[in-house]
Enzyme design. Structure first.
Site, PDB file in Angstrom:
ATOM      1  N   ASP A  34       0.831  -1.204   0.000  1.00 40.80           N
ATOM      2  CA  ASP A  34       0.000   0.000   0.000  1.00 40.80           C
ATOM      3  C   ASP A  34       0.870   1.260   0.000  1.00 40.80           C
ATOM      4  OD1 ASP A  34      -2.351   1.412   0.002  1.00 40.80           O
ATOM      5  OD2 ASP A  34      -2.695   1.233   2.154  1.00 40.80           O
ATOM      6  N   HIS A  51       3.151   3.115  -8.810  1.00 41.71           N
ATOM      7  CA  HIS A  51       2.955   1.697  -9.098  1.00 41.71           C
ATOM      8  C   HIS A  51       4.180   1.112  -9.802  1.00 41.71           C
ATOM      9  CE1 HIS A  51      -1.066   2.080  -7.697  1.00 41.71           C
ATOM     10  NE2 HIS A  51      -1.492   2.794  -8.726  1.00 41.71           N
ATOM     11  N   LEU A 145      11.043 -20.749  -3.207  1.00 40.00           N
ATOM     12  CA  LEU A 145       9.997 -19.844  -2.758  1.00 40.00           C
ATOM     13  C   LEU A 145       8.809 -19.851  -3.716  1.00 40.00           C
ATOM     14  CD1 LEU A 145       9.045 -17.362  -0.963  1.00 40.00           C
ATOM     15  CD2 LEU A 145      10.153 -15.939  -2.704  1.00 40.00           C
TER      16      LEU A 145
END
Length: 254
Positions: A34, A51, A145
């Site tokens: 955020d 972004h 991962l």
């Protein structure tokens, strides 16, 4: 460093990766990324610039999580509510997975990272789906991962769909009402192949879950920081992991 935990101020040294031990490391970390827009606004830039810079933070945190031995990293990339944003911003966000993976996919493959996607595909544009599917296929056999993108994801919709599927099974005689339990519910969630997150991180100073993994976060540790996502570094990630390691997880017991 000044750190806020549930509105309180706290000062502590920022740990390094070398100072963390295996006992500190959660199996599954989920992050609400955020603050991209506010980061950009503070610099006189358009929201989309935030972004774009946020993609660099995705790479930093993915590398840090992989190096520490985190097994699953779920990133809240786009919510079912984000469609309410201006069309130009939404269009840009829908291009980010393609841009990120075009640059980083080969390195993800080299580092044995497996890419997955959790969300509703029906509303996503073809180029977004194509980029994600290519990454999923090319990394399917990797054993390191798991980098899980929550894309067009909403937890309430996920749970409603799960309840509908269970109700249909009861209606069709495939399931008895008394056999419905937590495990049955979890089998119908979009996260069915993942363990519940051990740690949730949210950046930008907001203290809410925003319709993210509401079922799965029931006993997760929560860690909030005022740092905007584009500014989030490995050091911040290590700090969250270190704080997680200091907490006692009792799951309602003593």
């Amino acid at each position: 460093m000044i750190k806020r935990f549930w509105g309180k101020q706290r000062r502590e040294d920022v740990p390094s990766a070398d100072s963390l031990t295996l006992q500190h490391v959660p199996e599954h970390v989920a992050i609400i990324m955020d603050g991209n827009g506010r980061w950009a606004k503070g610099r006189g830039l358009p929201r989309v610039a935030g972004h774009h810079s946020g993609m660099k933070a995705v790479k930093r945190v993915t590398i840090a999580a992989n190096d520490l031995g985190v097994k699953y990293l779920t990133l809240y990339a786009f919510s079912t509510e984000n469609w309410k944003r201006p069309k130009a911003e939404v269009d840009f966000l829908m291009k980010l997975p393609q841009q990120f993976l075009e640059i980083e996919l080969e390195e993800l493959i080299e580092n044995n990272v497996q890419v997955r996607m959790m969300g509703y595909r029906s509303e996503l544009p073809p180029h977004t789906i194509a980029a994600m599917e290519e990454a999923v296929v090319k990394t399917a056999n990797n054993t390191g991962l798991v980098l899980n993108f929550a894309l067009n994801y909403g937890s309430r919709a996920e749970m409603v769909d799960a309840v509908r599927a269970i109700a249909a099974d009861v209606r069709d005689g495939k399931l008895k009402p008394e056999d419905i339990d937590d495990a049955e519910m979890e089998r119908h969630l979009l996260s069915t192949t993942l363990p519940d997150p051990d740690l949730l991180i949210r950046t930008s100073g907001e203290l809410r879950l925003s319709n993210f993994m509401l079922w799965q976060l029931a006993y997760s540790e929560l860690w909030f920081t005022d740092v905007y996502w584009p500014e989030f570094t490995e050091k911040h990630f290590y700090e969250a992991i270190a704080e997680y390691g200091r907490r006692a997880r009792r799951y309602g017991g003593l």
